[in-house]
Design an enzyme around this catalytic site. Structure first.
Site, PDB file in Angstrom:
ATOM      1  NE  ARG A  16      58.898   9.033 -20.998  1.00  0.00           N
ATOM      2  CZ  ARG A  16      57.750   9.661 -20.694  1.00  0.00           C
ATOM      3  NH1 ARG A  16      57.117   9.357 -19.575  1.00  0.00           N
ATOM      4  NH2 ARG A  16      57.225  10.544 -21.507  1.00  0.00           N
ATOM      5  CB  SER A  59      61.123  11.842 -26.958  1.00  0.00           C
ATOM      6  OG  SER A  59      59.926  12.529 -27.261  1.00  0.00           O
ATOM      7  CD  GLU A  66      61.718   8.868 -23.483  1.00  0.00           C
ATOM      8  OE1 GLU A  66      60.644   8.390 -23.870  1.00  0.00           O
ATOM      9  OE2 GLU A  66      61.843  10.065 -23.141  1.00  0.00           O
TER      10      GLU A  66
END
Length: 311
Positions: free
Chosen positions: A176, A226, A296
């Protein structure tokens, strides 16, 4: 200052769209968010460059978004300009085994183009709801695949307005993360090198992953996917479930009863409710397991988490 910028942009945006006080709830997968002062959808790369240049010259805060699938916007909205690449900058082309796509192209559309041309490597991306620009910036991934596995190079605009083409090996791609995200570059387009394969096999894998998503993820409710990054050595969803938080609800926001790694909008949730729920989950997991959960989801317009790019 905002009114002056509006007048300037009306002259500069010839083929794109330009809106004032546009509700961000219309443009995020959470279906949440107050109005942005200015909402611009450039239709060409030239317009995109000009809009970014003007915002910096006028010292107006701005944020570049794609499909709005990983974004929580505050109930008060955003005081500045939203540059939406997901509206019109979405061309996809294929030449040989190379797929080129603009930043606003949906990742699912890029994966479909690969399938249509018998190219394998993007099967994992077929069900990810974000745009290519966001996927590149965050090195999006799922089911064992990541953007770093297929990226060839990325065309970006720097904070200084310079156009650069960054080879994949210089993108600093990790979980990420990328140099694009780190340095607040704006993705214009990207090229991906794929592998020829039988279309039936590619489609079969896509269908398999689509079924897995449908059975495990709360796709029936608005969300940002998520909610938390995977902490090293753990799975966020399991930690949250083990903390007894599955189904935990704050107003219209809820930790999904289907998958604890998702915070969903069960109906008219506010951004404040979602944010409070996220903070409570972080607190309780920290207390019980001494593990820090990092969101996230990107947060925009909050006093303690505004991720706008400042001139």
């Amino acid at each position: 200052m905002i009114q002056e910028l509006c007048q300037t942009l009306k002259k500069e945006i010839a083929t794109g769209t330009f809106l004032e006080r546009e509700p961000m709830s219309r443009h995020t997968s959470f279906k949440i968010g107050g109005p942005a002062d200015i909402f611009v959808q450039p239709a060409t790369v030239e317009e995109l460059c000009q809009v970014l240049h003007t915002a910096r010259e006028e010292k107006v805060p701005f944020f570049v978004m794609g499909n709005g699938s990983n974004l929580l916007v505050s109930d008060e909205g955003f005081r500045g300009m939203i540059v939406h690449t997901g509206g019109l900058l979405k061309d996809v082309s294929v030449e040989g085994n190379i797929v080129c796509a603009q930043a606003g192209a949906k990742l699912s559309a890029v994966a479909k183009a690969a399938l249509d041309n018998g190219l394998s490597g993007l099967e994992f991306a077929a069900g990810i709801p974000g745009s290519l620009g966001g996927a590149v910036s965050m090195n999006a991934g799922a089911y064992g695949g990541e953007m770093k596995d297929v990226l060839l190079d990325v065309d970006v605009i720097t904070k200084e307005g310079e156009r650069l083409t960054i080879p994949a090996e210089d993108m600093e791609l990790s979980y990420r993360h990328s140099v694009v995200f780190q340095k607040n570059y704006v993705v214009v387009s990207a090229r991906m090198r794929l592998v020829p394969k039988d279309k039936t096999e590619i489609k079969g894998r896509m269908d398999e992953l689509a079924q897995a998503r449908k059975s495990k993820q709360p796709l029936e409710y608005p969300s940002a996917g998520s909610t938390f990054k995977r902490p090293e050595g753990y799975f966020a969803g399991k930690l949250i479930q083990d903390a007894g938080l599955k189904g935990y609800t704050v107003g219209g926001a809820q930790v999904s009863e289907k998958h604890s790694g998702f915070v969903v909008n069960k109906g008219s949730a506010t951004a404040e409710e979602v944010l409070f729920l996220i903070r409570q989950v972080q607190k309780k997991v920290k207390e019980q397991f001494d593990v820090e959960l990092e969101p996230e989801v990107r947060m925009l317009g909050f006093s303690d988490g505004n991720v706008a790019v400042l001139p």
